[in-house]
Design an enzyme around this catalytic site. Structure first.
Site, PDB file in Angstrom:
ATOM      1  CB  CYS A  45      -0.892   0.003   1.246  1.00 29.80           C
ATOM      2  SG  CYS A  45      -1.853  -1.529   1.468  1.00 29.80           S
ATOM      3  CG  ASP A  79      -0.611  -8.482   6.675  1.00 28.72           C
ATOM      4  OD1 ASP A  79      -1.511  -7.756   6.226  1.00 28.72           O
ATOM      5  OD2 ASP A  79       0.525  -8.568   6.150  1.00 28.72           O
TER       6      ASP A  79
END
Length: 608
Positions: free
Chosen positions: A2, A95
Site C-alpha cells: 500500500c 495482517d
C-alpha cells in the site's frame, strides 16, 4: 502492499487528501484517513490479503492503537496464534490487524518479531505518541521530514512535498553522489528537507520531540562454522524454501520474474513445489547475444508455469522519463526502463510477483568483491601496485576484456578506471569508491559545477566489511528501492524471498570460500538438479552502448541539450560533449555516464 502518509499538528484542510493523491498508484483499491490528537493518518490500499476487509487506517479492537501500514507480514499466522493465546481478538484475516494488537501485547518488542516487508505509522490514541517503523532490511520505503519543527511522513517523497513546510530545495552533495555512483550512497534524499528512515529504523514522536533509533541492525560476519558444503546447502535450502513458501500467501493472482540465471531459478523451483495454483512467469528479453529467454522458457516448462516474454522496442524509450519520474530518489541505470515495462506487463495479469532481488548481496555475487579482497590482501605491496597503474593504460583493451566478467566491452574508459584503482592501492576508502563509481574523482570535478567530491573515509575491505556495506547501502537504496518503486508504479507487489533476516543471519558464519561468488547458492541449485547452477552469471544489462545507442543518443539530444544544461546548472557542457563522442566510439562507461545524466535531468524536470 500500500501507500501511507500523514502529518502531526493542527489540521490543514485538504492536505491529507493531497498526500493520498500522490501515493494512490501504490494502492488503487481503496483509501482512507483518520485524525486524532493532532496526528493525521492517510492510506491508499492494494488489497492482497482479505480484500473485503482490512480497510485502513485501522484501529485495534481495544481502540488504543491505530495504524497506517504498507507491506506484508509473512509470519502473521504464527504471531496471530500467539496473540489469540494471550486473549486478543481479531476481527479480520488481514495482517494489518496484527500491528495494533501486537503492540498492545509486546510494545516495541513487536518490531523485531515481524518477518516481512513493512513500513507503518502507529498512533497511541491515549497519549498522542507516534511510531514510524521500517522493516529490517529496507524492502519498503518510508520518508519523513521535520522541516519547520513539524513531522510529516509518507511512502513517497512527492507526498511529503505537498506539506507547506517541506521544500524541494536540493542537496548538492547528494546530487554529486548520484552522478558518480548512479545512486545516492549516503542514503539521503535529493531534497534537503526529506529524510529516509533507515532499514530497521524507528522514529518516536513524543510531545513534539522526535527520536530516531534502530530496533535491528545487520551483524557482521563472525568466525566461520566448519561444515561440509552439502550440509550448508541443506540449511540454506530449508531457510530459502520456507521464505518462498511464506511469500506465496495471497488472496490474489501470483506470478514470478524469471530469467535464465540461478537466482530466479531457485525461487521458481521452490515456488513450483509449494504453490497452490499455477503461476505465471514473466521474462524480459534483452534481444542481444546473452538473451536468456530460451533458458527461462525451458525452466518455465519444467516448473509448470505459464510463460510471458516481454520485449523492448525503439518506441519504448519514449517511456524512459516516465519510468525515471516514478522513482522517489533517482537511479541512473538503463535497466529502469525494462524493469518498468516488465512490471507494467505483469500487472495486467497478476497483483503479486516473486523476484530474485537480493541474491547477489546475500551470496556475494558481484565481480568487484574478489578484486577488492585481493587488492586489500596485497596491501603490503601497495607501493608496487601503484607503480603498475601506468602500465595498465598501455595494455590492449581486448586483453583486459578477458579479465572483465561482463557482457559489454571494458573499453578505454574502463581500462583507465582499472588503472586508477591500482593507483590508489593501499587507500581503502578510495579503492572502494573507485570500484563502485562510473567516474573517478578527477572526472567528477570536470563533469559538474559542484566541485570535487569530499575525502573518502577509510573502508573495511574484508568480506564481512564489503557485505555489510552492501547490506546497509546498495541493497536498500538501489536494488530494493528500484524494484519497489517500479513495481508499485503499476500497483504490483514485488516480493523478495532472498531478503530475509533468517537467511542473512545464517550466512554470517559461512566460510569465505563458499560465501564468495554465489558458490554456496550454486551448490544448492546443483543439488536440486537445476541446469542454471552451471550457467555463468549474466547481469541484467540493457546494451545502450550498442544495440540501443540511437535511442540513447535521442534521449541525450532532449535531456542534455545546451538549454537543458543551462537550466539545471549542474552539468558541464564540455564534459557532456566528450561523453557523447565516446559513446559514438562504443564506450561502455560513457553510456552509463550519459544514462545517469539523462536520468538526473528527467527526474528534476518531474520533481522540481
Amino acid at each position: 502492499m500500500c501507500g501511507i502518509c500523514g502529518y502531526v499538528g493542527a489540521e490543514r484542510p485538504g492536505l491529507i487528501q493531497a498526500m493520498i493523491a500522490e501515493i494512490r498508484h501504490r494502492g488503487p483499491d481503496g483509501e482512507g484517513c483518520d485524525s486524532a490528537l493532532g496526528i493525521h493518518l492517510g492510506h491508499a490500499r492494494l488489497a492482497i490479503l482479505d480484500p473485503s476487509h482490512g480497510a485502513q487506517p485501522l484501529t485495534g479492537a481495544d481502540g488504543r492503537y491505530t495504524v497506517s501500514y504498507n507491506g506484508e507480514i509473512y509470519n502473521y499466522p504464527d504471531l496471530r496464534r500467539e496473540l489469540e493465546a494471550l486473549g486478543h481478538r481479531f476481527e479480520t484475516t488481514c495482517d494489518t490487524e496484527l500491528l495494533p494488537l501486537g503492540f498492545a501485547a509486546w510494545g516495541e518488542g513487536l518490531f523485531a518479531r515481524l518477518d516481512g516487508m513493512f513500513a507503518f505509522a502507529l498512533r497511541d490514541n491515549a497519549d498522542g505518541r507516534l511510531w514510524l517503523v521500517r522493516d529490517q532490511l529496507g524492502i519498503k520505503p518510508l520518508y519523513y521530514s521535520l522541516a519547520g519543527g513539524e513531522l510529516a511522513f509518507a511512502s513517497s517523497a512527492r507526498a511529503l512535498t505537498r506539506h507547506p513546510q517541506v521544500s524541494r530545495r536540493l542537496r548538492p552533495d547528494a546530487i554529486q553522489e548520484f552522478l558518480q555512483f548512479r545512486w545516492v550512497r549516503s542514503g539521503r534524499h535529493l531534497f534537503s528537507d526529506v529524510e529516509i528512515l533507515p532499514p530497521g529504523g524507528v522514529l518516536r514522536w513524543t510531545e513534539g520531540e522526535a527520536r530516531l533509533d534502530r530496533f535491528w541492525t545487520p551483524a557482521r560476519r563472525g568466525p566461520a562454522r566448519n561444515a561440509l558444503p552439502r550440509d550448508w546447502a541443506a540449511e540454506v535450502e530449508l531457510v530459502l524454501e520456507d521464505s518462498v513458501r511464506r511469500q506465496l500467501r495471497a488472496d490474489v493472482a501470483l506470478g514470478i520474474f524469471l530469467s535464465g540465471g540461478v537466482d530466479s531459478a531457485m525461487i521458481g523451483h521452490y515456488a513450483a513445489r509449494n504453490a497452490a495454483n499455477r503461476l505465471t512467469a514473466f521474462t524480459f528479453s534483452t534481444g542481444d547475444r546473452v538473451d536468456e529467454t530460451a533458458q527461462a522458457a525451458a525452466m518455465a516448462r519444467d516448473f509448470g508455469f505459464d510463460h510471458r516474454v516481454v520485449s523492448l522496442t525503439a518506441s519504448d524509450f519514449a517511456d524512459f522519463p516516465q519510468a525515471v519520474a516514478c522513482l522517489d530518489n533517482p537511479v541512473g541505470d538503463a535497466v529502469v526502463l525494462p524493469t518498468w515495462k516488465l512490471c507494467r506487463e505483469a500487472a495486467r495479469e497478476v497483483k503479486v510477483v516473486l523476484t530474485g532481488e537480493g541474491a547477489d548481496e546475500m551470496f556475494a555475487g558481484y565481480a568487484h568483491l574478489p578484486i577488492l579482497r585481493k587488492l586489500d590482501q596485497l596491501g603490503s605491496v601497495a607501493g608496487v601496485l601503484r607503480l603498475l597503474a601506468p602500465l595498465i593504460r598501455l595494455m590492449p583493451v581486448g586483453l583486459l576484456n578477458h579479465l572483465f566478467d561482463y557482457q559489454a566491452s571494458l573499453g578505454r574508459l574502463g581500462r583507465d578506471a582499472a588503472a586508477e584503482l591500482l593507483a590508489v592501492a593501499g587507500d581503502s576508502g578510495k579503492m572502494l569508491a573507485r570500484a563502485s563509481a562510473i567516474m573517478g574523482d578527477a572526472e567528477m570535478a570536470q563533469a559538474t559545477t559542484l566541485g570535487p567530491p569530499p575525502p573518502r573515509p577509510k573502508a573495511d575491505l574484508s568480506l564481512g566489511g564489503l557485505l555489510l556495506d552492501l547490506t546497509r547501502g546498495w541493497l536498500p537504496e538501489e536494488i530494493l528501492h528500484k524494484m519497489d518503486q517500479l513495481s508499485m508504479a503499476h500497483g504490483l507487489e514485488a516480493r523478495v524471498p532472498y531478503v530475509t533476516t533468517a537467511l542473512y543471519d545464517l550466512l554470517l558464519r559461512c566460510p569465505d570460500q563458499m560465501a564468495m561468488g554465489k558458490t554456496l547458492l550454486r551448490h544448492v541449485a546443483s543439488q536440486s538438479g537445476l541446469a542454471a547452477a552451471r550457467r555463468r552469471k549474466v547481469a541484467f544489462h540493457l546494451p545502450v552502448e550498442t544495440l540501443w545507442r540511437p535511442q540513447l543518443e535521442e534521449m541525450c539530444r532532449e535531456y542534455l541539450s545546451p538549454a537543458m544544461i543551462r537550466r539545471h546548472a549542474i552539468l558541464n557542457e564540455a564534459f557532456v560533449g566528450r561523453s557523447l563522442s565516446l559513446l559514438k566510439a562504443g564506450e561502455f562507461l560513457a553510456s552509463k555516464r550519459l544514462v545517469a545524466m539523462v536520468s538526473l535531468h528527467a527526474w528534476l524536470d518531474a520533481h522540481t
